[in-house]
Design a protein around this motif. Structure first.
Motif, PDB file in Angstrom:
ATOM      1  N   MET A  20     -14.492 -24.955  37.637  1.00 17.24           N
ATOM      2  CA  MET A  20     -14.308 -25.929  38.700  1.00 17.24           C
ATOM      3  C   MET A  20     -13.383 -27.056  38.245  1.00 17.24           C
ATOM      4  SD  MET A  20     -17.231 -28.420  40.391  1.00 17.24           S
ATOM      5  CE  MET A  20     -18.210 -28.350  38.941  1.00 17.24           C
ATOM      6  N   THR A  21     -13.744 -27.794  37.210  1.00 14.55           N
ATOM      7  CA  THR A  21     -12.909 -28.897  36.741  1.00 14.55           C
ATOM      8  C   THR A  21     -11.581 -28.375  36.210  1.00 14.55           C
ATOM      9  OG1 THR A  21     -14.868 -30.209  36.218  1.00 14.55           O
ATOM     10  CG2 THR A  21     -12.823 -30.859  35.142  1.00 14.55           C
ATOM     11  N   LEU A  22     -11.620 -27.286  35.476  1.00 17.89           N
ATOM     12  CA  LEU A  22     -10.392 -26.707  34.929  1.00 17.89           C
ATOM     13  C   LEU A  22      -9.448 -26.308  36.058  1.00 17.89           C
ATOM     14  CD1 LEU A  22      -8.905 -25.924  32.387  1.00 17.89           C
ATOM     15  CD2 LEU A  22     -10.112 -23.741  32.426  1.00 17.89           C
ATOM     16  N   LYS A  23      -9.983 -25.730  37.109  1.00 18.53           N
ATOM     17  CA  LYS A  23      -9.161 -25.341  38.261  1.00 18.53           C
ATOM     18  C   LYS A  23      -8.495 -26.577  38.875  1.00 18.53           C
ATOM     19  CE  LYS A  23      -9.307 -22.936  42.746  1.00 18.53           C
ATOM     20  NZ  LYS A  23      -7.924 -23.229  42.932  1.00 18.53           N
ATOM     21  N   TYR A  24      -9.242 -27.675  38.960  1.00 14.79           N
ATOM     22  CA  TYR A  24      -8.672 -28.909  39.505  1.00 14.79           C
ATOM     23  C   TYR A  24      -7.429 -29.317  38.710  1.00 14.79           C
ATOM     24  CZ  TYR A  24      -7.943 -33.801  40.600  1.00 14.79           C
ATOM     25  OH  TYR A  24      -7.359 -34.995  40.960  1.00 14.79           O
ATOM     26  N   TYR A  25      -7.537 -29.321  37.388  1.00 15.00           N
ATOM     27  CA  TYR A  25      -6.407 -29.744  36.558  1.00 15.00           C
ATOM     28  C   TYR A  25      -5.263 -28.732  36.591  1.00 15.00           C
ATOM     29  CZ  TYR A  25      -9.038 -33.753  35.120  1.00 15.00           C
ATOM     30  OH  TYR A  25      -9.737 -34.934  35.144  1.00 15.00           O
ATOM     31  N   GLN A  26      -5.587 -27.450  36.718  1.00 11.88           N
ATOM     32  CA  GLN A  26      -4.537 -26.439  36.860  1.00 11.88           C
ATOM     33  C   GLN A  26      -3.761 -26.671  38.157  1.00 11.88           C
ATOM     34  OE1 GLN A  26      -4.315 -25.235  33.631  1.00 11.88           O
ATOM     35  NE2 GLN A  26      -3.743 -23.333  34.642  1.00 11.88           N
ATOM     36  N   ASP A  27      -4.491 -26.930  39.231  1.00 12.17           N
ATOM     37  CA  ASP A  27      -3.873 -27.081  40.550  1.00 12.17           C
ATOM     38  C   ASP A  27      -3.225 -28.439  40.768  1.00 12.17           C
ATOM     39  OD1 ASP A  27      -4.873 -24.543  41.035  1.00 12.17           O
ATOM     40  OD2 ASP A  27      -6.502 -25.230  42.352  1.00 12.17           O
ATOM     41  N   ASN A  28      -3.654 -29.443  40.019  1.00 17.76           N
ATOM     42  CA  ASN A  28      -3.186 -30.817  40.246  1.00 17.76           C
ATOM     43  C   ASN A  28      -2.552 -31.436  39.003  1.00 17.76           C
ATOM     44  OD1 ASN A  28      -4.384 -31.471  43.078  1.00 17.76           O
ATOM     45  ND2 ASN A  28      -6.060 -30.511  41.944  1.00 17.76           N
ATOM     46  N   ALA A  29      -2.076 -30.616  38.093  1.00 18.39           N
ATOM     47  CA  ALA A  29      -1.576 -31.118  36.808  1.00 18.39           C
ATOM     48  C   ALA A  29      -0.474 -32.158  36.977  1.00 18.39           C
ATOM     49  CB  ALA A  29      -1.088 -29.957  35.941  1.00 18.39           C
ATOM     50  N   GLN A  30       0.525 -31.868  37.779  1.00 22.99           N
ATOM     51  CA  GLN A  30       1.645 -32.812  37.916  1.00 22.99           C
ATOM     52  C   GLN A  30       1.200 -34.128  38.545  1.00 22.99           C
ATOM     53  OE1 GLN A  30       4.942 -32.048  36.677  1.00 22.99           O
ATOM     54  NE2 GLN A  30       4.897 -34.285  36.784  1.00 22.99           N
ATOM     55  N   THR A  31       0.345 -34.057  39.550  1.00 20.82           N
ATOM     56  CA  THR A  31      -0.159 -35.270  40.195  1.00 20.82           C
ATOM     57  C   THR A  31      -0.971 -36.102  39.201  1.00 20.82           C
ATOM     58  OG1 THR A  31      -0.231 -34.155  42.322  1.00 20.82           O
ATOM     59  CG2 THR A  31      -1.579 -36.135  42.107  1.00 20.82           C
ATOM     60  N   PHE A  32      -1.838 -35.445  38.437  1.00 27.33           N
ATOM     61  CA  PHE A  32      -2.634 -36.153  37.436  1.00 27.33           C
ATOM     62  C   PHE A  32      -1.726 -36.755  36.371  1.00 27.33           C
ATOM     63  CE2 PHE A  32      -5.069 -36.478  33.510  1.00 27.33           C
ATOM     64  CZ  PHE A  32      -6.149 -37.226  33.944  1.00 27.33           C
ATOM     65  N   PHE A  33      -0.768 -35.984  35.903  1.00 26.21           N
ATOM     66  CA  PHE A  33       0.196 -36.464  34.906  1.00 26.21           C
ATOM     67  C   PHE A  33       0.894 -37.716  35.422  1.00 26.21           C
ATOM     68  CE2 PHE A  33       4.417 -36.727  33.087  1.00 26.21           C
ATOM     69  CZ  PHE A  33       4.218 -36.464  31.742  1.00 26.21           C
ATOM     70  N   ASP A  34       1.438 -37.630  36.621  1.00 29.96           N
ATOM     71  CA  ASP A  34       2.187 -38.755  37.185  1.00 29.96           C
ATOM     72  C   ASP A  34       1.326 -40.000  37.347  1.00 29.96           C
ATOM     73  OD1 ASP A  34       4.363 -37.039  37.332  1.00 29.96           O
ATOM     74  OD2 ASP A  34       4.159 -36.673  39.491  1.00 29.96           O
ATOM     75  N   GLY A  35       0.039 -39.819  37.639  1.00 33.51           N
ATOM     76  CA  GLY A  35      -0.854 -40.951  37.859  1.00 33.51           C
ATOM     77  C   GLY A  35      -1.422 -41.569  36.597  1.00 33.51           C
ATOM     78  N   THR A  36      -1.254 -40.897  35.452  1.00 31.50           N
ATOM     79  CA  THR A  36      -1.871 -41.408  34.222  1.00 31.50           C
ATOM     80  C   THR A  36      -0.894 -41.661  33.077  1.00 31.50           C
ATOM     81  OG1 THR A  36      -2.349 -39.165  33.439  1.00 31.50           O
ATOM     82  CG2 THR A  36      -4.079 -40.280  34.709  1.00 31.50           C
ATOM     83  N   VAL A  37       0.247 -41.024  33.085  1.00 28.14           N
ATOM     84  CA  VAL A  37       1.123 -41.034  31.904  1.00 28.14           C
ATOM     85  C   VAL A  37       1.662 -42.424  31.557  1.00 28.14           C
ATOM     86  CG1 VAL A  37       3.320 -40.501  33.073  1.00 28.14           C
ATOM     87  CG2 VAL A  37       2.905 -39.686  30.713  1.00 28.14           C
ATOM     88  N   ASN A  38       1.798 -43.306  32.530  1.00 26.83           N
ATOM     89  CA  ASN A  38       2.370 -44.625  32.262  1.00 26.83           C
ATOM     90  C   ASN A  38       1.354 -45.757  32.264  1.00 26.83           C
ATOM     91  OD1 ASN A  38       5.103 -43.776  31.950  1.00 26.83           O
ATOM     92  ND2 ASN A  38       5.172 -43.436  34.161  1.00 26.83           N
ATOM     93  N   VAL A  39       0.068 -45.437  32.274  1.00 27.04           N
ATOM     94  CA  VAL A  39      -0.968 -46.473  32.258  1.00 27.04           C
ATOM     95  C   VAL A  39      -0.971 -47.158  30.888  1.00 27.04           C
ATOM     96  CG1 VAL A  39      -3.447 -46.919  32.463  1.00 27.04           C
ATOM     97  CG2 VAL A  39      -2.356 -45.247  33.962  1.00 27.04           C
ATOM     98  N   ASP A  40      -1.004 -48.487  30.900  1.00 27.10           N
ATOM     99  CA  ASP A  40      -0.976 -49.266  29.660  1.00 27.10           C
ATOM    100  C   ASP A  40      -2.362 -49.283  29.009  1.00 27.10           C
ATOM    101  OD1 ASP A  40      -0.654 -51.061  27.599  1.00 27.10           O
ATOM    102  OD2 ASP A  40      -0.225 -52.789  28.886  1.00 27.10           O
ATOM    103  N   MET A  41      -2.476 -48.577  27.909  1.00 30.19           N
ATOM    104  CA  MET A  41      -3.744 -48.480  27.194  1.00 30.19           C
ATOM    105  C   MET A  41      -3.722 -49.266  25.880  1.00 30.19           C
ATOM    106  SD  MET A  41      -5.436 -46.512  29.226  1.00 30.19           S
ATOM    107  CE  MET A  41      -6.783 -45.723  28.360  1.00 30.19           C
ATOM    108  N   SER A  42      -2.746 -50.143  25.715  1.00 33.28           N
ATOM    109  CA  SER A  42      -2.519 -50.799  24.420  1.00 33.28           C
ATOM    110  C   SER A  42      -3.735 -51.570  23.903  1.00 33.28           C
ATOM    111  CB  SER A  42      -1.292 -51.706  24.489  1.00 33.28           C
ATOM    112  OG  SER A  42      -1.397 -52.625  25.549  1.00 33.28           O
ATOM    113  N   SER A  43      -4.515 -52.182  24.789  1.00 29.09           N
ATOM    114  CA  SER A  43      -5.680 -52.931  24.303  1.00 29.09           C
ATOM    115  C   SER A  43      -6.711 -51.984  23.685  1.00 29.09           C
ATOM    116  CB  SER A  43      -6.308 -53.755  25.431  1.00 29.09           C
ATOM    117  OG  SER A  43      -6.784 -52.911  26.458  1.00 29.09           O
ATOM    118  N   LEU A  44      -6.861 -50.793  24.250  1.00 29.44           N
ATOM    119  CA  LEU A  44      -7.788 -49.815  23.679  1.00 29.44           C
ATOM    120  C   LEU A  44      -7.224 -49.228  22.389  1.00 29.44           C
ATOM    121  CD1 LEU A  44      -9.014 -48.017  26.915  1.00 29.44           C
ATOM    122  CD2 LEU A  44     -10.257 -49.686  25.535  1.00 29.44           C
TER     123      LEU A  44
END
Length: 192
Positions: A1-25
């Motif tokens: 189920m979760t794996l299928k979500y990431y397979q089907d939505n990989a580019q959308t997930f990538f685009d929504g997370t790749v530039n998030v500023d995590m520097s404090s963590l």
């Protein structure tokens, strides 16, 4: 189920997370690492964090369970990101640091103790380990993804089972993505 979500939505997930500023963590985690330390990004998603650690001079290994995410992460990081799941982890005392940012939350609650044992075994004595979960208590499914939520009590109980792991710090943060109001529980752990 979760794996299928990431397979089907990989580019959308990538685009929504790749530039998030995590520097404090990153700073909270890396202040416990020596220069050139070996770091594992476990469940690396877009590869955002693996790339950041590589650029900081660490030796980075990364994996994800979604082949679509692995391809995007390889392209983004230039690293040989491995296709594997937490169940496949079998390293023994190989990493100075392990980074599990928003990845363990997809492991079913009944499997979490075993996964935590495997990751604890992969960490060198004196090593540091970062984990984060969506704040809450229990399991749920949202839009085709499974989540195991955690609060401080649940995370402490999960860590207590790992005799060689200690908690350095637990804290909460707001989601760093724009227009997201979720709260996360973060844990900085260490291996004795």
């Amino acid at each position: 189920m979760t794996l299928k979500y990431y397979q089907d939505n990989a580019q959308t997930f990538f685009d929504g997370t790749v530039n998030v500023d995590m520097s404090s963590l990153y700073e909270t985690f890396t202040r416990h690492l020596a220069s050139g330390a070996r770091v594992l990004d476990a469940g690396c998603g877009s590869g955002r964090d693996a790339k950041a650690f590589k650029e900081m001079g660490y030796q980075v290994e990364a994996f994800d369970a979604s082949s679509a995410m692995v391809e995007l992460a390889r392209e983004h990081t230039g690293l040989p990101v491995q296709l594997m799941s937490f169940a496949d982890v079998n390293w023994k005392e190989e990493f100075d640091g392990i980074w599990c940012c928003a990845s363990l939350l997809h492991v079913p609650a009944e499997e979490l103790p075993g996964v935590m044992r495997k990751l604890a075994d992969a960490l060198k004595p004196g090593g540091v380990w970062y984990v984060s979960f969506k704040y809450g208590d229990g399991e749920r499914e949202v839009d085709g993804r499974r989540f195991t939520d955690m609060d401080e009590v649940g995370l402490r109980a999960l860590i207590r089972e790992r005799k060689k792991i200690e908690i350095f710090e637990l804290w909460t943060t707001k989601d760093k993505r724009p227009h997201r109001e979720e709260v996360w529980v973060n844990g900085l752990l260490g291996r004795r």
